[in-house]
Write an enzyme that holds these catalytic residues in place. Structure first.
Site, PDB file in Angstrom:
ATOM      1  N   TYR A 197      -8.918   0.214  10.535  1.00 54.90           N
ATOM      2  CA  TYR A 197      -8.254  -0.538   9.458  1.00 54.90           C
ATOM      3  C   TYR A 197      -7.596  -1.800  10.012  1.00 54.90           C
ATOM      4  O   TYR A 197      -7.742  -2.890   9.449  1.00 54.90           O
ATOM      5  CB  TYR A 197      -7.234   0.361   8.748  1.00 54.90           C
ATOM      6  CG  TYR A 197      -6.511  -0.342   7.621  1.00 54.90           C
ATOM      7  CD1 TYR A 197      -7.201  -0.745   6.475  1.00 54.90           C
ATOM      8  CD2 TYR A 197      -5.143  -0.624   7.699  1.00 54.90           C
ATOM      9  CE1 TYR A 197      -6.540  -1.406   5.441  1.00 54.90           C
ATOM     10  CE2 TYR A 197      -4.475  -1.275   6.674  1.00 54.90           C
ATOM     11  CZ  TYR A 197      -5.180  -1.667   5.541  1.00 54.90           C
ATOM     12  OH  TYR A 197      -4.530  -2.321   4.512  1.00 54.90           O
ATOM     13  N   LYS A 257      -8.299  -5.752   9.080  1.00 53.43           N
ATOM     14  CA  LYS A 257      -7.295  -6.693   8.563  1.00 53.43           C
ATOM     15  C   LYS A 257      -7.047  -7.854   9.538  1.00 53.43           C
ATOM     16  O   LYS A 257      -6.715  -8.963   9.117  1.00 53.43           O
ATOM     17  CB  LYS A 257      -5.994  -5.950   8.218  1.00 53.43           C
ATOM     18  CG  LYS A 257      -6.136  -5.054   6.977  1.00 53.43           C
ATOM     19  CD  LYS A 257      -6.473  -5.846   5.708  1.00 53.43           C
ATOM     20  CE  LYS A 257      -6.574  -4.983   4.472  1.00 53.43           C
ATOM     21  NZ  LYS A 257      -6.911  -5.734   3.253  1.00 53.43           N
TER      22      LYS A 257
HETATM   23  N1  NAP Z   1      -0.609  -0.135  -0.155  1.00 51.23           N
HETATM   24  C1  NAP Z   1      -0.271  -0.658   0.992  1.00 51.23           C
HETATM   25  O1  NAP Z   1       0.640  -0.155   1.683  1.00 51.23           O
HETATM   26  C2  NAP Z   1      -0.960  -1.889   1.507  1.00 51.23           C
HETATM   27  C3  NAP Z   1      -0.378  -2.572   2.593  1.00 51.23           C
HETATM   28  C4  NAP Z   1      -1.017  -3.696   3.077  1.00 51.23           C
HETATM   29  C5  NAP Z   1      -2.171  -4.156   2.511  1.00 51.23           C
HETATM   30  N2  NAP Z   1      -2.725  -3.479   1.456  1.00 51.23           N
HETATM   31  C6  NAP Z   1      -3.991  -3.985   0.927  1.00 51.23           C
HETATM   32  O2  NAP Z   1      -3.861  -4.250  -0.455  1.00 51.23           O
HETATM   33  C7  NAP Z   1      -5.113  -4.097  -1.108  1.00 51.23           C
HETATM   34  C8  NAP Z   1      -4.954  -3.210  -2.327  1.00 51.23           C
HETATM   35  O3  NAP Z   1      -4.499  -1.945  -1.916  1.00 51.23           O
HETATM   36  P1  NAP Z   1      -3.668  -0.966  -2.854  1.00 51.23           P
HETATM   37  O4  NAP Z   1      -2.476  -0.555  -2.082  1.00 51.23           O
HETATM   38  O5  NAP Z   1      -3.487  -1.536  -4.188  1.00 51.23           O
HETATM   39  O6  NAP Z   1      -4.676   0.288  -2.870  1.00 51.23           O
HETATM   40  P2  NAP Z   1      -5.277   1.161  -4.079  1.00 51.23           P
HETATM   41  O7  NAP Z   1      -4.219   1.510  -5.044  1.00 51.23           O
HETATM   42  O8  NAP Z   1      -6.028   2.259  -3.409  1.00 51.23           O
HETATM   43  O9  NAP Z   1      -6.316   0.144  -4.771  1.00 51.23           O
HETATM   44  C9  NAP Z   1      -7.463  -0.279  -4.096  1.00 51.23           C
HETATM   45  C10 NAP Z   1      -8.382  -0.981  -5.072  1.00 51.23           C
HETATM   46  O10 NAP Z   1      -9.539  -1.427  -4.354  1.00 51.23           O
HETATM   47  C11 NAP Z   1     -10.694  -1.054  -5.096  1.00 51.23           C
HETATM   48  N3  NAP Z   1     -11.830  -0.882  -4.212  1.00 51.23           N
HETATM   49  C12 NAP Z   1     -11.915  -0.125  -3.102  1.00 51.23           C
HETATM   50  N4  NAP Z   1     -13.142  -0.216  -2.576  1.00 51.23           N
HETATM   51  C13 NAP Z   1     -13.843  -1.049  -3.379  1.00 51.23           C
HETATM   52  C14 NAP Z   1     -15.171  -1.543  -3.354  1.00 51.23           C
HETATM   53  N5  NAP Z   1     -16.045  -1.184  -2.401  1.00 51.23           N
HETATM   54  N6  NAP Z   1     -15.581  -2.384  -4.337  1.00 51.23           N
HETATM   55  C15 NAP Z   1     -14.723  -2.754  -5.309  1.00 51.23           C
HETATM   56  N7  NAP Z   1     -13.453  -2.329  -5.381  1.00 51.23           N
HETATM   57  C16 NAP Z   1     -13.023  -1.491  -4.417  1.00 51.23           C
HETATM   58  C17 NAP Z   1     -10.290   0.240  -5.821  1.00 51.23           C
HETATM   59  O11 NAP Z   1     -11.039   0.393  -7.013  1.00 51.23           O
HETATM   60  P3  NAP Z   1     -12.275   1.380  -7.250  1.00 51.23           P
HETATM   61  O12 NAP Z   1     -11.993   2.631  -6.482  1.00 51.23           O
HETATM   62  O13 NAP Z   1     -12.282   1.544  -8.739  1.00 51.23           O
HETATM   63  O14 NAP Z   1     -13.464   0.613  -6.763  1.00 51.23           O
HETATM   64  C18 NAP Z   1      -8.843  -0.093  -6.186  1.00 51.23           C
HETATM   65  O15 NAP Z   1      -8.815  -0.822  -7.384  1.00 51.23           O
HETATM   66  C19 NAP Z   1      -6.085  -3.545  -0.057  1.00 51.23           C
HETATM   67  O16 NAP Z   1      -6.843  -4.619   0.474  1.00 51.23           O
HETATM   68  C20 NAP Z   1      -5.142  -2.993   1.014  1.00 51.23           C
HETATM   69  O17 NAP Z   1      -5.737  -2.983   2.291  1.00 51.23           O
HETATM   70  C21 NAP Z   1      -2.149  -2.360   0.933  1.00 51.23           C
END
Ligand code: NAP
Length: 271
Positions: free
Chosen positions: A169, A173
């Site tokens: 991961y 990133k």
């Molecule tokens: N939460 C944290 O602590 C955190 C921290 C730093 C960065 N981030 C980043 O923020 C972003 C969003 O994360 P989140 O926390 O909101 O996670 P989340 O609640 O799990 O949402 C992830 C989203 O990505 C979509 N997704 C995953 N794989 C996909 C694919 N192959 N094609 C299209 N859509 C896809 C999922 O939709 P479907 O399953 O419907 O496709 C879902 O809508 C990510 O890039 C993550 O790395 C998160």
């Protein structure tokens, strides 16, 4: 009078990938509230359709006359062929896209190097890195023709700081960070803006996905501290997009108040 001017968002058209959950869903709703049109992209069609309805409700509540058009596109960003069809799937009246939010991404597991499954490695790279690049390639051509546009990529504290149990991961990133920073340099002679948002701990479906559906393991990640919520990051994304055209918010690192790095956080009694 609002504290910051979001009026520049009114009537704009925004694509949000990963709009079915967490940060992406909250971002889609907030753009809708600001009077933008939104194209919601994710793999779960029924879920993006439900978020699109929330967007419509938020837009109605705002009372704004601009915006209010919402489309959903079922798409796996890791599938090159399906990304190539994205443009054709966008309705004609929403093709004049102004902002791309590359948010789709995930982490799987905490295994150490040597025990990580090939499919997990490939899946994370295919989505977080190659998927983000494919969607960007498509949209940057449109932005260059239009001589305007804004690409907002979801990086992470994991893109600045590696940690044990996150080798793949954090590598994805770091790649997002390098790609975003290089692109900003390439586009320096254009009006196209490039932003990287780097969240710390945000409680979404993220950890549930990481722990393969084990909700109690996911809950433990945030035990004893108040994590960010999806709306906290959506506010940063929408704020960056709403700056005047001559202002480029290059990077935003956002932590919960009791987090200070990828691995340093405080869960004890408050000082
Ligand atoms: N939460 C944290 O602590 C955190 C921290 C730093 C960065 N981030 C980043 O923020 C972003 C969003 O994360 P989140 O926390 O909101 O996670 P989340 O609640 O799990 O949402 C992830 C989203 O990505 C979509 N997704 C995953 N794989 C996909 C694919 N192959 N094609 C299209 N859509 C896809 C999922 O939709 P479907 O399953 O419907 O496709 C879902 O809508 C990510 O890039 C993550 O790395 C998160």
């Amino acid at each position: 009078m609002p504290v910051f001017d979001a009026s520049r968002l009114a009537g704009k058209t925004v694509i949000v990938t990963g709009a079915s959950a967490g940060i992406g869903a909250a971002t889609a709703v907030l753009f809708a509230k600001g009077g933008s049109n939104v194209i919601l992209v994710a793999r779960r069609k029924d879920v993006i359709d439900a978020v699109a309805q929330q967007c419509a409700a938020a837009h109605k509540e705002s009372g704004l006359s601009q915006g209010g058009k919402f489309a959903t596109v079922q798409l796996d960003v890791s599938d090159k062929t399906s990304v190539a069809s994205l443009w054709d799937k966008i309705p004609q009246d929403l093709k004049d896209v102004d902002v791309l939010v590359n948010n789709a991404g995930y982490v799987l597991g905490v295994e150490h190097v040597g025990t990580i499954k090939d499919e997990d490695i490939e899946g994370m790279f295919a989505t977080n890195v190659l998927g983000l690049i494919s969607v960007t390639q498509l949209l940057v051509r449109h932005f260059k023709e239009k001589k305007a546009g804004h690409i907002i990529n979801l990086g992470s504290i994991a893109g600045r700081e590696p940690y044990a149990g996150g080798s793949i991961y954090t590598a994805t990133k770091h790649a997002v960070h390098a790609f975003t920073a290089s692109m900003m340099r390439e586009l320096v002679n254009t009006p196209i803006r490039v932003t990287e948002i780097q969240p710390g701990m945000v409680e979404t479906e993220f950890s549930i996905v990481r722990f393969r559906g084990d909700t109690s393991a996911a809950k433990k990640v945030y035990e004893g501290l108040q994590p960010l919520v999806a709306e906290d990051i959506a506010e940063e994304i929408v704020w960056a997009a709403a700056r005047p055209p001559h202002v480029n918010i290059a990077e935003v690192l956002v932590f919960p108040v009791n987090q200070a790095s990828a691995t340093i956080n405080y869960r004890g009694p408050k000082a």
